[in-house]
Scaffold this active site. Structure first.
Site, short mmCIF file in Angstrom:
data_model
loop_
_atom_site.label_atom_id
_atom_site.label_comp_id
_atom_site.label_asym_id
_atom_site.label_seq_id
_atom_site.Cartn_x
_atom_site.Cartn_y
_atom_site.Cartn_z
N SER A 40 0.81 -1.23 0.00
CA SER A 40 0.00 0.00 0.00
C SER A 40 0.85 1.27 0.00
O SER A 40 2.02 1.27 0.37
CB SER A 40 -0.92 0.02 1.23
OG SER A 40 -1.74 -1.12 1.24
C1 LIG Z 1 -3.51 -3.70 -0.67
S1 LIG Z 1 -3.07 -5.38 -0.59
C2 LIG Z 1 -1.78 -5.59 0.60
C3 LIG Z 1 -1.70 -4.63 1.72
C4 LIG Z 1 -0.62 -4.96 2.72
N1 LIG Z 1 -1.04 -4.48 3.98
C5 LIG Z 1 0.70 -4.42 2.26
O1 LIG Z 1 1.00 -3.23 2.48
O2 LIG Z 1 1.45 -5.17 1.63
C6 LIG Z 1 -4.48 -6.16 0.15
C7 LIG Z 1 -4.36 -7.64 0.34
O3 LIG Z 1 -5.61 -8.16 0.83
C8 LIG Z 1 -5.69 -9.50 0.42
N2 LIG Z 1 -7.08 -9.95 0.62
C9 LIG Z 1 -8.17 -9.66 -0.12
N3 LIG Z 1 -9.26 -10.23 0.43
C10 LIG Z 1 -8.84 -10.90 1.56
C11 LIG Z 1 -9.49 -11.66 2.57
N4 LIG Z 1 -10.81 -11.90 2.53
N5 LIG Z 1 -8.74 -12.16 3.58
C12 LIG Z 1 -7.40 -11.94 3.63
N6 LIG Z 1 -6.73 -11.22 2.70
C13 LIG Z 1 -7.45 -10.71 1.68
C14 LIG Z 1 -5.20 -9.46 -1.01
O4 LIG Z 1 -4.79 -10.74 -1.48
C15 LIG Z 1 -4.03 -8.46 -0.89
O5 LIG Z 1 -2.81 -9.11 -0.70
#
Ligand SMILES: C[S@@+](CC[C@H](N)C(=O)[O-])C[C@H]1O[C@@H](n2cnc3c(N)ncnc32)[C@H](O)[C@@H]1O
Length: 185
Positions: A40
């Protein structure tokens, strides 16, 4: 420098990026980590962490841990008397996030594979703080039910950043600006 600034200084974003992206670590924008997902935008992460207000010793859930960066930042903020569990849906990112987190040597934090159809990690609830890094579209009951009394959750909902504070059975919500996120699946 406040606690959030200190966490950013201590936990280097470069360690949470694929090799090809590391030169861009100082860029204030989201960066690709594979599988169509992103590490992010730093300013957005800082805004979310300030709203979340994690304190030393707290139990924290990080939904959508992706690269592991937010999990590591949260671990730094709660310290060794706290506990952080990150959950991630994409198995390759679970492995990537775990390796990146391990390099920060904060054993009180871990990353778990999310189960499809289960939001968060109910077996370890309740949590004092819940950070959600994907847009829920609406406020999911499955996550608010994992919030401890007095706890705070920060979650993007339909492009708006929402702070949820639990007061007993009552949920107090407030809106804090517009942000764009990948969808919560
Ligand atoms: C914006 S990205 C990663 C953000 C992370 N905090 C970072 O800075 O690297 C959001 C993540 O949420 C995950 N995601 C989406 N739906 C999800 C769920 N129901 N449970 C867990 N992870 C989920 C996606 O695979 C993705 O890797």
């Amino acid at each position: 420098m406040d606690a959030i600034g200190e966490a950013f200084a201590a936990i280097d974003r470069r360690g949470f990026l694929p090799p090809a992206e590391r030169g861009m670590a100082k860029h204030d924008g989201p960066l690709p980590i594979g599988h169509g997902q992103t590490n992010s935008q730093p300013r957005t992460v800082a805004d979310m962490l300030r709203l979340l207000d994690p304190r030393p010793g707290q139990r924290v859930l990080d939904v959508g841990s992706g690269s592991g960066w937010t999990t590591a930042l949260l671990a730094h903020l709660v310290g060794p008397d706290g506990r952080v569990v990150g959950v991630e849906l994409e198995p390759d990112l679970v492995r990537f996030g775990r390796a990146n987190l391990a390099a920060t040597d904060q054993q009180w934090a871990r990353i778990e594979q999310a189960a499809r159809g289960v939001l968060g990690r109910p077996e370890d609830a309740p949590y004092d703080r819940i950070l959600v890094s994907a847009d829920g579209g609406r406020l999911p009951d499955q996550l608010t039910s994992q919030l401890a009394d007095g706890g705070r959750m920060v979650i993007p909902v339909a492009g708006r950043m929402i702070l949820v504070v639990r007061d007993g059975e009552h949920l107090v919500t407030s809106e804090h600006g517009r942000y764009s996120f990948v969808p919560l699946r």
